[in-house]
Design an enzyme around this catalytic site. Sequence first.
Site, PDB file in Angstrom:
ATOM      1  NE  ARG A  87      43.103  37.598  37.643  1.00  0.00           N
ATOM      2  CZ  ARG A  87      42.359  37.086  36.578  1.00  0.00           C
ATOM      3  NH1 ARG A  87      41.213  36.069  36.825  1.00  0.00           N
ATOM      4  NH2 ARG A  87      43.002  37.170  35.410  1.00  0.00           N
ATOM      5  CE  LYS A 126      38.295  33.534  46.517  1.00  0.00           C
ATOM      6  NZ  LYS A 126      37.847  32.852  45.553  1.00  0.00           N
ATOM      7  NE  ARG A 144      40.225  23.244  45.697  1.00  0.00           N
ATOM      8  CZ  ARG A 144      39.957  24.530  45.164  1.00  0.00           C
ATOM      9  NH1 ARG A 144      38.963  25.016  45.618  1.00  0.00           N
ATOM     10  NH2 ARG A 144      40.974  24.936  44.625  1.00  0.00           N
TER      11      ARG A 144
END
Length: 197
Positions: free
Chosen positions: A89, A14, A128
Site C-alpha cells: 500500500r 477491489k 457498506r
Amino acid sequence: MTRLLIVGPQGSGKGTQGVRIAEAFGIPAVSTGDVFRAAVAAGSPLGQQVKAIIDSGDLVPDELTSAVVRDRLAQADAAGGFLLDGYPRNVAQVASLDDFLEGRDEALDAVIELQVPREESIARLSQRAAEQGRSDDTEEGIANRLSIYERETAPILEVYRTRGIVDRIDGVGSLDEITGRIIAALEARGLARSAAA
C-alpha cells in the site's frame, strides 16, 4: 502461475473484484484486511495489536503488514500464484514485496488499477457501513482512509507503470461488466484463466 495485485481506493470494489478474478484464474485472493480481521476475531496478541490500530483509523505498520503477507504467500495454496489486495500500500512495501518475490525468482505479472471517482467511493462505503455495521466506516474514517490512499498508495502505481504492468480499469458499472473488463485486460497480457473457471 499468475501473480496479480489489485489496487483502488476504498469503496472501489477491489475486494469483490479480487475474489472474482482470483476464482477465474484459480489462485487465492490474499486480502490483508481479511487476514487482519481474522486475527482480530481470533483475539490473538497480533489481533489485539491490529484492532487498536484499526479502531483509531490508522493503518497497520509496514513491518507488521509485510510479515503477515510473507507468511500468507509462503503457504502451499499460493505456490501457483495469488492475487494481492491491500498490499503493498506504499512504496516501502513495494520494495519489501520485490525482495520477497525476487528471493523466489518471481515477479508480479499485472497490476489491476480500479478507477472510481471519490464521490462514488464515499457513497459505496457509507452504504457498506449501514449494511455491515463496520466500526471503521465512519465519515471521518472514510475521508481519512481515502486521503491516505491518495497520499501513500497512489504513488505505487507510478512504480509499477514504469515496469509496464498496470492495467487501468473503469471501476464503475455492474459487477459483471467490471469483471469482464479486468479479465479482458489480463488475457490481452497472455494470462490464461484456469480450466476450472
